[in-house]
Motif scaffolding. Sequence first.
Motif, PDB file in Angstrom:
ATOM      1  N   THR A   1       7.880  12.528  29.444  1.00 21.04           N
ATOM      2  CA  THR A   1       6.561  13.157  29.299  1.00 21.04           C
ATOM      3  C   THR A   1       6.665  14.671  29.139  1.00 21.04           C
ATOM      4  OG1 THR A   1       5.544  11.388  30.587  1.00 21.04           O
ATOM      5  CG2 THR A   1       4.293  13.421  30.354  1.00 21.04           C
ATOM      6  N   GLU A   2       7.508  15.297  29.950  1.00 20.70           N
ATOM      7  CA  GLU A   2       7.649  16.749  29.853  1.00 20.70           C
ATOM      8  C   GLU A   2       8.220  17.165  28.505  1.00 20.70           C
ATOM      9  OE1 GLU A   2       8.997  19.060  33.417  1.00 20.70           O
ATOM     10  OE2 GLU A   2       9.445  17.043  34.164  1.00 20.70           O
ATOM     11  N   LEU A   3       9.166  16.389  27.998  1.00 19.80           N
ATOM     12  CA  LEU A   3       9.760  16.721  26.700  1.00 19.80           C
ATOM     13  C   LEU A   3       8.715  16.584  25.600  1.00 19.80           C
ATOM     14  CD1 LEU A   3      12.161  17.461  24.921  1.00 19.80           C
ATOM     15  CD2 LEU A   3      12.856  15.044  24.949  1.00 19.80           C
ATOM     16  N   ARG A   4       7.924  15.531  25.637  1.00 19.17           N
ATOM     17  CA  ARG A   4       6.891  15.343  24.618  1.00 19.17           C
ATOM     18  C   ARG A   4       5.837  16.449  24.694  1.00 19.17           C
ATOM     19  NH1 ARG A   4       4.815  10.008  26.427  1.00 19.17           N
ATOM     20  NH2 ARG A   4       3.398  10.052  24.640  1.00 19.17           N
ATOM     21  N   ASP A   5       5.476  16.849  25.920  1.00 24.58           N
ATOM     22  CA  ASP A   5       4.522  17.945  26.081  1.00 24.58           C
ATOM     23  C   ASP A   5       5.076  19.247  25.504  1.00 24.58           C
ATOM     24  OD1 ASP A   5       2.462  16.537  27.266  1.00 24.58           O
ATOM     25  OD2 ASP A   5       3.117  16.963  29.318  1.00 24.58           O
ATOM     26  N   ALA A   6       6.341  19.509  25.758  1.00 22.84           N
ATOM     27  CA  ALA A   6       6.959  20.752  25.280  1.00 22.84           C
ATOM     28  C   ALA A   6       7.022  20.779  23.760  1.00 22.84           C
ATOM     29  CB  ALA A   6       8.355  20.900  25.880  1.00 22.84           C
ATOM     30  N   ILE A   7       7.391  19.651  23.162  1.00 24.15           N
ATOM     31  CA  ILE A   7       7.453  19.568  21.702  1.00 24.15           C
ATOM     32  C   ILE A   7       6.056  19.733  21.110  1.00 24.15           C
ATOM     33  CG2 ILE A   7       7.925  18.024  19.757  1.00 24.15           C
ATOM     34  CD1 ILE A   7      10.221  16.841  21.476  1.00 24.15           C
ATOM     35  N   ALA A   8       5.079  19.069  21.719  1.00 25.31           N
ATOM     36  CA  ALA A   8       3.697  19.154  21.225  1.00 25.31           C
ATOM     37  C   ALA A   8       3.192  20.591  21.263  1.00 25.31           C
ATOM     38  CB  ALA A   8       2.790  18.251  22.050  1.00 25.31           C
ATOM     39  N   ALA A   9       3.479  21.310  22.337  1.00 21.72           N
ATOM     40  CA  ALA A   9       3.035  22.702  22.451  1.00 21.72           C
ATOM     41  C   ALA A   9       3.681  23.570  21.381  1.00 21.72           C
ATOM     42  CB  ALA A   9       3.367  23.236  23.847  1.00 21.72           C
ATOM     43  N   ASP A  10       4.947  23.311  21.106  1.00 24.14           N
ATOM     44  CA  ASP A  10       5.653  24.084  20.091  1.00 24.14           C
ATOM     45  C   ASP A  10       5.103  23.796  18.691  1.00 24.14           C
ATOM     46  OD1 ASP A  10       8.043  25.921  19.789  1.00 24.14           O
ATOM     47  OD2 ASP A  10       8.638  24.338  18.391  1.00 24.14           O
ATOM     48  N   LEU A  11       4.856  22.527  18.398  1.00 22.17           N
ATOM     49  CA  LEU A  11       4.327  22.155  17.085  1.00 22.17           C
ATOM     50  C   LEU A  11       2.901  22.676  16.901  1.00 22.17           C
ATOM     51  CD1 LEU A  11       5.596  18.472  16.633  1.00 22.17           C
ATOM     52  CD2 LEU A  11       6.569  20.580  15.691  1.00 22.17           C
ATOM     53  N   ALA A  12       2.121  22.727  17.970  1.00 25.36           N
ATOM     54  CA  ALA A  12       0.755  23.245  17.869  1.00 25.36           C
ATOM     55  C   ALA A  12       0.754  24.687  17.381  1.00 25.36           C
ATOM     56  CB  ALA A  12       0.057  23.143  19.222  1.00 25.36           C
ATOM     57  N   ILE A  13       1.738  25.463  17.828  1.00 24.49           N
ATOM     58  CA  ILE A  13       1.870  26.846  17.365  1.00 24.49           C
ATOM     59  C   ILE A  13       2.306  26.871  15.903  1.00 24.49           C
ATOM     60  CG2 ILE A  13       3.168  28.987  17.656  1.00 24.49           C
ATOM     61  CD1 ILE A  13       3.361  28.267  20.662  1.00 24.49           C
ATOM     62  N   GLU A  14       3.303  26.049  15.569  1.00 21.61           N
ATOM     63  CA  GLU A  14       3.832  26.042  14.201  1.00 21.61           C
ATOM     64  C   GLU A  14       2.780  25.587  13.188  1.00 21.61           C
ATOM     65  OE1 GLU A  14       7.337  23.855  11.519  1.00 21.61           O
ATOM     66  OE2 GLU A  14       7.362  23.665  13.705  1.00 21.61           O
ATOM     67  N   PHE A  15       2.024  24.549  13.521  1.00 27.71           N
ATOM     68  CA  PHE A  15       1.080  23.966  12.569  1.00 27.71           C
ATOM     69  C   PHE A  15      -0.339  24.504  12.735  1.00 27.71           C
ATOM     70  CE2 PHE A  15       4.035  20.062  12.850  1.00 27.71           C
ATOM     71  CZ  PHE A  15       4.905  20.632  11.937  1.00 27.71           C
ATOM     72  N   ALA A  16      -0.544  25.362  13.723  1.00 24.80           N
ATOM     73  CA  ALA A  16      -1.849  26.017  13.951  1.00 24.80           C
ATOM     74  C   ALA A  16      -2.979  25.015  14.119  1.00 24.80           C
ATOM     75  CB  ALA A  16      -2.153  26.994  12.812  1.00 24.80           C
ATOM     76  N   ARG A  17      -2.721  23.971  14.922  1.00 23.42           N
ATOM     77  CA  ARG A  17      -3.765  23.012  15.276  1.00 23.42           C
ATOM     78  C   ARG A  17      -3.323  22.290  16.552  1.00 23.42           C
ATOM     79  NH1 ARG A  17      -1.666  20.662  10.535  1.00 23.42           N
ATOM     80  NH2 ARG A  17      -0.402  18.795  10.888  1.00 23.42           N
ATOM     81  N   PRO A  18      -4.235  21.695  17.264  1.00 28.21           N
ATOM     82  CA  PRO A  18      -3.862  20.998  18.499  1.00 28.21           C
ATOM     83  C   PRO A  18      -2.918  19.831  18.223  1.00 28.21           C
ATOM     84  CG  PRO A  18      -6.233  21.370  18.411  1.00 28.21           C
ATOM     85  CD  PRO A  18      -5.707  21.711  17.049  1.00 28.21           C
ATOM     86  N   VAL A  19      -1.917  19.691  19.082  1.00 29.83           N
ATOM     87  CA  VAL A  19      -0.982  18.567  19.025  1.00 29.83           C
ATOM     88  C   VAL A  19      -0.825  18.050  20.449  1.00 29.83           C
ATOM     89  CG1 VAL A  19       1.366  17.806  18.489  1.00 29.83           C
ATOM     90  CG2 VAL A  19       0.266  19.540  17.046  1.00 29.83           C
TER      91      VAL A  19
END
Length: 391
Positions: free
Chosen positions: A67-85
Amino acid sequence: MSLSQRADRIGRAGSRLTEELLGQFRHEGGTPVRVTAHPARPLPTHVSDEIAASLVRNQMAPSAGDTELRDAIAADLAIEFARPVSRDEILITAGAMHALHIAFMGLLDPGDAVVTTSPCFFFDGIARLSNANMVYHETRPEDGYAWRLSDLKTPVPRARILLLNSPTNPTGYVCSHQDLVEAAALAEANNWYIVSDESYDRFVYDGSRHLSPALLAGSANRTIVIRSFTKSFAMPAWRVGYIYAPKDVIKAFTRILEWSNLYCNHIAQRAALAAFLGSKSWLAELTSELESNRDTIWQTLGQDPTFRFTRPNGGPFILVSIPSLTERLTDDEIAEQLARRFGIPATSGTVFHAPKRLRIPFGGEPSEAATLASRLIEAVGKLVEEVTFRS
């Protein structure tokens, strides 16, 4: 008794055959050139400490991943793609190959087709396991292996996936924004999914940056992104990758993952999390190191008429032609000779739909790039002498 048709028609992964030949060279007392398809780095203390702690805990990971790994990846992608992940859009896999297999199994029925450019990674083996077909759009070295997807005019029967790979393995082509626009239009017109293999996303040179089709908001509902800790975080032994896709797709992919290996290794995922969240000083020079290695190879071999290849803009490979040898030997024979006799990790271009060419990696210590160039020149000189004498 006979095996399944699937087992009979699938071959070996070309890079693993190369590793076996290098092992034979090593067993006979040779020292292979230490260049690889990924950067060479020891794991830092904060990663090894987390591995040790995870060994003691001896836990199982959730099917979709830690869960923590998925949360961390999601937060990083949200910045890269400029939308909620959210974490529900992330699935952790046992490397990018595993992710590709899950994506093909989840999106394709027997007889369906995958459209991609060539030369390309050996996706065909994964397609065969899914009883699907590959359709190739050929790119040319004289164009720098540019995709030119707008040239794809002919309908492709039963196509379901447009498979993209940037930086491209093995050509080193890095896609442009226009490439992504053309890919999105093609996928929209044909109602295809876009599967984007971005295993080398951090290794783009000459001041350029990696672009993902997930950046295009209009394609988000049909785009599946695949990335790899093996490459981007110099963790080849740990086999951790991930898929980013719409939530309903991730739910289906999770069911497929459960029926292939239930869940992925928890210790490997915790190692990936520590690498992702901790200090990245150990990774700071990865891209510049690979770019420097590329330049060393280019300055030496790129000026030698014996070797012909396009200067890669990303990734850790050159795709090289050696006409003085390919006039007399197949690329399979040349690759076998270079690996078994000279310790050079060359893989036949045929497995990448690039006949008469060889894929050679240049990841690793900078000194090894110079060793690779000099040993390749020496080895090819000897092989040319031998084939000339025999003829």
